[in-house]
Every structure is written in C-alpha cells, then in structure tokens.
Design an enzyme around this catalytic site. Structure first.
Site, short mmCIF file in Angstrom:
data_model
loop_
_atom_site.label_atom_id
_atom_site.label_comp_id
_atom_site.label_asym_id
_atom_site.label_seq_id
_atom_site.Cartn_x
_atom_site.Cartn_y
_atom_site.Cartn_z
N HIS A 193 0.83 -1.24 -0.06
CA HIS A 193 -0.15 -0.05 -0.10
C HIS A 193 0.87 1.36 0.01
O HIS A 193 0.50 2.39 -0.42
CB HIS A 193 -0.75 -0.06 1.40
CG HIS A 193 -2.07 -1.09 1.08
ND1 HIS A 193 -2.07 -2.42 1.42
CD2 HIS A 193 -3.39 -0.95 0.59
CE1 HIS A 193 -2.89 -3.02 1.55
NE2 HIS A 193 -3.80 -2.18 0.87
N ASP A 231 -5.00 -5.61 -8.13
CA ASP A 231 -5.02 -5.23 -6.70
C ASP A 231 -5.06 -3.76 -7.32
O ASP A 231 -4.99 -3.12 -8.18
CB ASP A 231 -3.99 -5.50 -6.01
CG ASP A 231 -4.12 -5.41 -4.57
OD1 ASP A 231 -5.40 -4.89 -4.26
OD2 ASP A 231 -3.58 -5.70 -3.65
#
Length: 606
Positions: free
Chosen positions: A253, A326
């Site tokens: 992330h 993702d």
C-alpha cells in the site's frame, strides 16, 4: 447501426424480467423469472455491439461514495465530484460505462443490509438503462477476520489464520458458503477472497493473519475449500495476491516490496495455493504489487509483468479466468510508472479488470488512447471483456441482477449462520501457555476478572471494543469482569492505572496486539505480573506476540479481535469449551528467529 440495434434487442430480451423487478422495487421482494442461459455466441455479439468507450469502461472496477446509487448524502456527492468528476454511482456508470463497482465501508456503501441491497439494485438499474445494457459486477473485500467491509448484523466469520488453526477443509468451506450466501443476498457477487498467500514471514506487515498459515499444502487445501464454498453460494471467489505476497517486510500500500524467492522456492512455497485454486475452478485471481526478480528479471511489479501473469499464471498454470489487479491506487504499483501507464501496462501483462485507479479519467482515457493508437489491439480488449461477461453470465447477472428485501431478511445474519460462526470459532482458539493449569478459570477462585489491553478499531466498524467484548462475554458466563482499555501504546500513567485496578482482582486478562521489541505492551504485562495477580494474555491478532512478552501464566491466540472470536476465547477461558486450535504458523524466538518456540501444529488442551 442495424447490428447494434439487434444486439440491444437481444440483450434486452435477456434482461427484461430483471428490468421488471427493478421497476417494482426491491421492497416488494419480487424475484425475476430466470431466462435462458446466456450463450457464448450472444456474449460475442454483445461485445461486437459495444462502442470502444463502452468496451474500455467494462474493464474498470471503481469505488464510488454513497449509500444510494442516485441520492447519496451531499458529503458523498462532494467526494465523488472531487475524486471522480461525477455525483453518483449512476452518473459513474453513465459517463464511464464501468463494468464493476467495489464497495467500501469508508465510502459509506455498507451501512446496513437493506441499504446495501437497495444500492446494488440502483447500480444495476442504472447499468441496464444504458444503450448497451450490461449488468455490473459488484465486489468487495470480505475476507472476514481483520478485513470485513460488511459488518453486523451480517454474520462475521473467523478469518483465514483462525481457520488455519482449525485446520478443517469442511469448516473453511462452510464459512465461505455462509459468507457467500449473505453477500449474494446483498447483490455483492464477487468477493476478493480467499487470500492464497503463504505467510512465511512473521514480520509481514500486510498479510499476516489474512493468510491461512505458513504451510503451503495446508494453505492450498483451505484455499480450495473456500473457493468451493463461495462459488457454491453464487459468488465469484478471487484468489490473491498472485504470485504470492507472503514473504515481505514491506506493505505494498505504501511502497513496492521485493520478494527474493528463487524460482524453485516460488514453486514450493508460493505456487501451491494458486495451483489449488485453479484446480478448484477459481473465478478470478488478483495480482500483487510486488517484484519477484526470479520470475521477471525486468523487475516490474507482478501486476504489470507479462512474464508473471501471462507466462506463469495463464500459460504454466493453465488459468483462463478473470485476472483483476489489486487496487491501482496503492503505491506499490505507482512507484515505477505513472498513473497513465499503469492500466495500459496491466492490460498488456494479462489483466482483465482494472481495480480502483486513483484517477479514473486519466486511466480510462489512457486505455482508450492506447487502443486508438494501436498499442493495445481491440481484439485484446475484447478478450478481456469476454472473460468478464462470461463471469457475469455464470453468476446469473444477465438473467436476474436484482436482490430483494425478502431475501435479505431470510438470509443475512440469520440465527443459523450466527450459531455456525460461533461453532467454527470454537475450533480456532489456540492455547499456547498454561502454567500450573491456570486455565480454565474456576469462578469460585478466579471469579473477579479485570480485562485490560489494546482496543484496535473494529475491522467492520460494527464490533468491539475487544476489552469490553471480552469482559461482557465473561460476565455472561458467570464471572465478575470489568474492562479497562489501555490501548496499543499504553502510556506510563495508563499502565499504572491498570496496575492499581488489578489490586484485589483474582486474575487479569490482557489483550495484546502486534507486540514489538519496543512496545509498551510488554511493560504493561510485566508490571501486572509483578502484582502477583495471575495474568492471562490473549493475542488479538498475530500469534507471534508470545515471543516478546513474559510474566503471564497463560496465553491464548485468537487471530482476530472480532466479537465471534473473542466470545469463543471467553468460553475457552471459562472452560465452557476446550482449546482446539493448532498453530498454523511457527512462533520463533524474537532474538533468534532460527529457533522455534512453538512449531506449526502446536496447541495445548485441557
């Protein structure tokens, strides 16, 4: 034009019954009659009848703020205008023709079951009102455990590592079947689960207890079981994060992680769960924003790597289903290339669905431009759209994309599901330490209990806090229990407050959370132990906490802090049920990781 009109008439025939349900509204509980199965020929004609803009839109799965598809709160309208340039989900579909929408709690999509059902129906009505009426594939991350976008009153199941501790394929399948049944009733037909990563690195900051464990074969068995459970409930399962995110110390992330497994290590450690998922007929695979140099010497993130996605996933593993990236807003995929290049490179690598780009207009126009200038052929785009439409057809979305309030009432959070969650959780609680047979606690000698410790935010926003949940559960079981939240980083003053509160108590239960070498949680446990009051620690997340704390008489691992797992731990503490879980990961010494304190399979019983 004639061909396009014919395509629309054909597609409208397929969706006519569903449109009737849309017009009558979900509250009536009307279920549209099923139409004939959608043939491959019809799907090809639908694709052929799409404009290029519609084709590009089908590739995107996008977030959108608001509880309603057409009338969100003003704050959500403002957020949509600021981030996407539209006001509502309906406008998102109208402008960008998106093929998928992802729900998040923070986007205010998941307030309560009936609202979610209405939102799903509103999205489908908007999609079927377009020139080429194609239903939307609505998705979310409902892994359970520490990642859950839909909260109570829906049933919340133990997460992956808890199921790994139970070690039962049947329980894993049953948990997914129940979870999938409830998602389908809400109109959510793609779940970004199960996690197929093998968590061989205790320092992994992003996977951890989201994984079933550290044994590739055990993880593979449970992944396959959950695929069967979700897909048996009519929800597309999504194995993630290919080619395997289990051995990293970085969070994708916030940065681009490197995994330095050799190709042979990858085959042995990372590949088995994905092979099992493919063999089980997995509907979708999600990519990882990680670099694995042994699999792609160019060191592109796997999401953008043709050698990994096409060469390995499609050609070596023989997978021909949907590949979804993702989130394209994660820093891991944005490090090497700009946001305009990432979606184009993902498609060229072998992806089909482009998930949640940070700037949809930029990404959408970049793909459109790449097709128009010949960098990506329209045939390549058609290939992905056909995979997406096949999945929508398999899920019955062309026959009936709508859900009903009656279905929500009948399915979501039903007592049989809640009872099953409790029974499954009882198989997961793991007892790691029990000096002098302190547990189970005898109410006659240890009836006055203080519960202290960390109170991490609820995964779904609807459960906890853990100290209060544990105290309430023990009180219901006949103990006198009080709660004092000391937090993840307790101050010296808070620690002394807990020590003072322990005076006169029979036992102290401490909830620990991801204890590090410098964590003041260590001091909390040590100070409480010096009072002479017996201390029981409960690892609320990572079972590795026990390697960094000392002084406690007993330690339990719950693998998550959702209510269902904490209630099960309370029943174990009280002796209402025995500890049945076994470690699905090894716990190593904190100062010498080469030494294993508690191996895979370890777990005490009464």
């Amino acid at each position: 034009m004639h061909y396009r009109a014919t395509t629309r008439r054909t597609l409208l025939t397929v969706t006519a019954a569903a449109a009737v349900a849309a017009a009558t509204g979900v509250a009536a509980g009307v279920t549209a009659p099923a139409a004939a199965a959608v043939s491959e020929d019809l799907l090809a004609r639908i694709v052929a009848g799409m404009s290029l803009e519609e084709k590009v839109g089908q590739l995107f799965v996008m977030r959108v703020y608001g509880h309603s598809a057409t009338a969100p709160d003003q704050a959500d309208i403002d957020a949509n205008l600021r981030e996407i340039g539209v006001r509502t989900a309906a406008e998102l579909i109208e402008k960008y023709h998106v093929g998928g929408i992802i729900y998040f709690a923070w986007a205010h999509n998941t307030r309560d079951p009936h609202q979610i059902a209405d939102l799903s129906n509103g999205i489908q009505r908007a999609a079927l009102g377009r020139r080429t009426p194609v239903p939307v594939l609505i998705s979310t991350d409902q892994e359970h455990g520490i990642v859950a976008r839909v909260g109570e009153p829906a049933t919340l199941m133990p997460g992956a590592m808890a199921l790994g501790a139970a070690g039962s394929r049947d329980l894993a399948r049953r948990a997914a079947r129940i979870a999938g049944t409830e998602l389908a009733a809400l109109g959510i037909r793609q779940n970004y689960a199960p996690v197929a990563d093998v968590n061989v690195n205790p320092a992994n900051p992003v996977i951890g207890v989201r994984s079933f464990g550290a044994d590739p074969q055990a993880v593979a068995r449970l992944v396959a079981a959950q695929v069967k459970g979700y897909q048996g409930a009519g929800v597309a399962a999504t194995a993630k994060h290919f080619p395997g995110h289990g051995d990293t110390t970085d969070d994708s992330h916030t940065k681009l992680p490197y995994i330095h497994h050799t190709r042979e290590q990858w085959r042995t450690l990372d590949a088995p769960p994905f092979r099992a998922a493919v063999a089980a007929g997995i509907d979708a695979v999600m990519t990882a924003h990680i670099v694995v140099p042994s699999l792609d010497p160019a060191e592109d993130p796997a999401t953008l790597s043709r050698p990994i996605l096409t060469g390995i996933l499609r050609e070596q593993l023989g997978y021909d289903g949907v590949v979804v990236t993702d989130s394209l807003g994660m820093e891991g995929v944005r490090t090497k290339y700009g946001d305009d290049r990432v979606p184009v490179l993902a498609l060229k690598a072998g992806c089909d669905q482009l998930l949640n780009p940070p700037n949809l207009a930029l990404a959408w126009n970049a793909v459109l431009g790449a097709v128009r200038n010949g960098e990506i052929s329209e045939e390549r785009v058609d290939e992905s759209i056909l995979r997406i439409l096949r999945l929508k057809a398999k899920l019955g979305l062309f026959r009936d994309p709508y859900v009903t309030h009656a279905g929500v009432e009948r399915v979501v959070g039903r007592q049989a599901h809640l009872d099953a969650a409790d029974r499954i959780a009882e198989e997961t609680t793991t007892l790691l330490l029990n000096t002098g047979g302190l547990l189970p606690l005898d109410r006659r000698t240890h009836g006055d209990v203080l519960v202290v410790g960390a109170d991490p935010a609820s995964p779904s926003g609807t459960t906890g806090p853990p100290t209060a949940t544990l105290a309430a559960a023990l009180t219901e079981l006949g103990f006198t229990a009080t709660a004092l939240s000391t937090g993840i980083n307790p101050s010296t003053g808070r620690i002394e407050e807990a020590v003072a509160a322990a005076a006169g108590k029979d036992v102290v239960v401490v909830g620990t959370y991801n204890v590090t070498a410098t964590s003041p949680q260590r001091t909390l446990v040590t100070r409480l132990a010096t009072t002479g009051v017996p201390v029981v620690t409960v690892a609320l997340r990572n079972p590795y906490d026990i390697a960094r704390i000392g002084g406690q008489r007993a330690t339990l691992a719950t693998y998550s802090w959702t209510d269902v797992e904490l209630r099960a731990a309370a029943r174990v503490i009280a002796g209402l049920t025995g500890p049945r879980g076994r470690l699905p990961v090894p716990v190593q010494r904190a100062d010498d990781p080469a030494q294993v304190l508690y191996p895979i399979g370890y777990g005490l019983t009464y």
